[in-house]
Design a protein around this motif. Structure first.
Motif, PDB file in Angstrom:
ATOM      1  N   PHE A   1     -28.275   7.115   4.354  1.00 12.48           N
ATOM      2  CA  PHE A   1     -28.183   6.972   2.898  1.00 12.48           C
ATOM      3  C   PHE A   1     -28.322   8.322   2.199  1.00 12.48           C
ATOM      4  N   CYS A   2     -28.371   9.391   2.960  1.00 13.51           N
ATOM      5  CA  CYS A   2     -28.508  10.746   2.422  1.00 13.51           C
ATOM      6  C   CYS A   2     -27.289  11.076   1.550  1.00 13.51           C
ATOM      7  N   PRO A   3     -27.527  11.531   0.303  1.00 13.02           N
ATOM      8  CA  PRO A   3     -26.385  11.751  -0.599  1.00 13.02           C
ATOM      9  C   PRO A   3     -25.485  12.929  -0.221  1.00 13.02           C
ATOM     10  N   ASP A   4     -26.052  14.023   0.295  1.00 16.54           N
ATOM     11  CA  ASP A   4     -25.176  15.176   0.544  1.00 16.54           C
ATOM     12  C   ASP A   4     -25.543  16.041   1.744  1.00 16.54           C
ATOM     13  N   VAL A   5     -26.830  16.202   2.012  1.00 14.05           N
ATOM     14  CA  VAL A   5     -27.234  17.144   3.073  1.00 14.05           C
ATOM     15  C   VAL A   5     -26.723  16.679   4.439  1.00 14.05           C
ATOM     16  N   CYS A   6     -26.998  15.424   4.785  1.00 13.47           N
ATOM     17  CA  CYS A   6     -26.555  14.906   6.087  1.00 13.47           C
ATOM     18  C   CYS A   6     -25.023  14.893   6.221  1.00 13.47           C
ATOM     19  N   PRO A   7     -24.289  14.371   5.221  1.00 12.10           N
ATOM     20  CA  PRO A   7     -22.827  14.391   5.368  1.00 12.10           C
ATOM     21  C   PRO A   7     -22.265  15.796   5.620  1.00 12.10           C
TER      22      PRO A   7
ATOM     23  N   ASP B   1     -36.920  13.206   2.336  1.00 13.31           N
ATOM     24  CA  ASP B   1     -36.859  14.652   2.564  1.00 13.31           C
ATOM     25  C   ASP B   1     -36.780  14.873   4.066  1.00 13.31           C
ATOM     26  N   HIS B   2     -35.940  15.809   4.478  1.00 12.84           N
ATOM     27  CA  HIS B   2     -35.926  16.097   5.922  1.00 12.84           C
ATOM     28  C   HIS B   2     -35.393  17.496   6.186  1.00 12.84           C
ATOM     29  N   SER B   3     -35.853  18.107   7.261  1.00 14.02           N
ATOM     30  CA  SER B   3     -35.309  19.409   7.655  1.00 14.02           C
ATOM     31  C   SER B   3     -33.897  19.176   8.176  1.00 14.02           C
TER      32      SER B   3
HETATM   33 NI    NI Z   1     -29.934  14.126   4.768  1.00  7.27          NI
END
Ligand code: NI
Length: 202
Positions: A78-84, A167-169
């Motif tokens: 569900f991460c909006p931008d960092v993961c994608p 929040d995640h690294s």
């Molecule tokens: Ni993320």
């Protein structure tokens, strides 16, 4: 006198032999890590065995990746931008390898098991790469694997119990065919950086 010289010569020879043997042993046992653009120094001992659940709902350990390289990323679907962004970079990096791309598995480990069920993850990883594997598990299992990779994450359920942010690294870990760390990429590493590092070991 000559005995003293002979004795000294033997000591020198033994020391030289010992040092050479020690260096060779170190070379053979030292982890094979690579450096390059976008790569940070991997902390010693990062990674390790884990028990999780695959996006097919099956129990998995690190043994499932034996003999292959794995690019491992921790996040939540569900991460909006960092993961994608991170997962697109990994997928593009692998695609730069041509035939050798078959030797590398992209792995997405969820830190948000309540929302990231195996089904949810299966659909999510398919958006990025056909060979990408999603892993989830119990909160305890995820906590254990995150600790081994020194991954930081925090679920902010206090802000919103359903659509909570996490929040995640955002590092990417390249694991070798023996599941030992080979490289750690910064979030701003490019697909070219990832492909270049992989070309050094493939
Ligand atoms: Ni993320």
């Amino acid at each position: 006198m000559s005995r003293v010289i002979l004795g000294l010569a033997m000591v020198v020879a033994l020391l030289a032999f010992g040092t050479t043997a020690w260096i060779l042993t170190e070379r053979l046992t030292e982890p094979k890590t690579v450096s390059g653009e976008g790569v940070v120094v991997a902390p010693a001992g990062i990674g390790g065995p884990f028990k999780l659940t695959s996006d097919a709902g099956k129990p998995v350990t690190e043994e499932v990746f034996a003999g292959k390289y794995a690019l491992v990323y921790f996040g939540y679907s569900f991460c909006p931008d960092v993961c994608p962004t991170g997962l697109q970079t990994i997928a593009a990096g692998i695609d730069k390898l041509g035939e050798d791309s078959k030797k590398v598995v992209p792995v997405f480990v969820s830190v948000d098991p309540d929302r990231d069920t195996p089904d949810q993850l299966a659909q999510y990883v398919d958006l990025f790469h056909p060979s990408m594997v999603g892993l989830t598990g119990t909160a305890e299992e995820i906590k254990a694997v995150a600790k081994k990779f020194r991954v930081y994450y925090a679920l902010h359920k206090d802000k919103d119990p359903e659509n909570y942010p996490v929040d995640h690294s955002s590092f990417t870990y390249l694991m070798g065919p023996d599941w030992k760390i080979v490289a750690v990429f910064r979030h701003d590493a490019t697909p070219g950086n990832i492909a270049d590092a992989l070309k050094k070991v493939l």
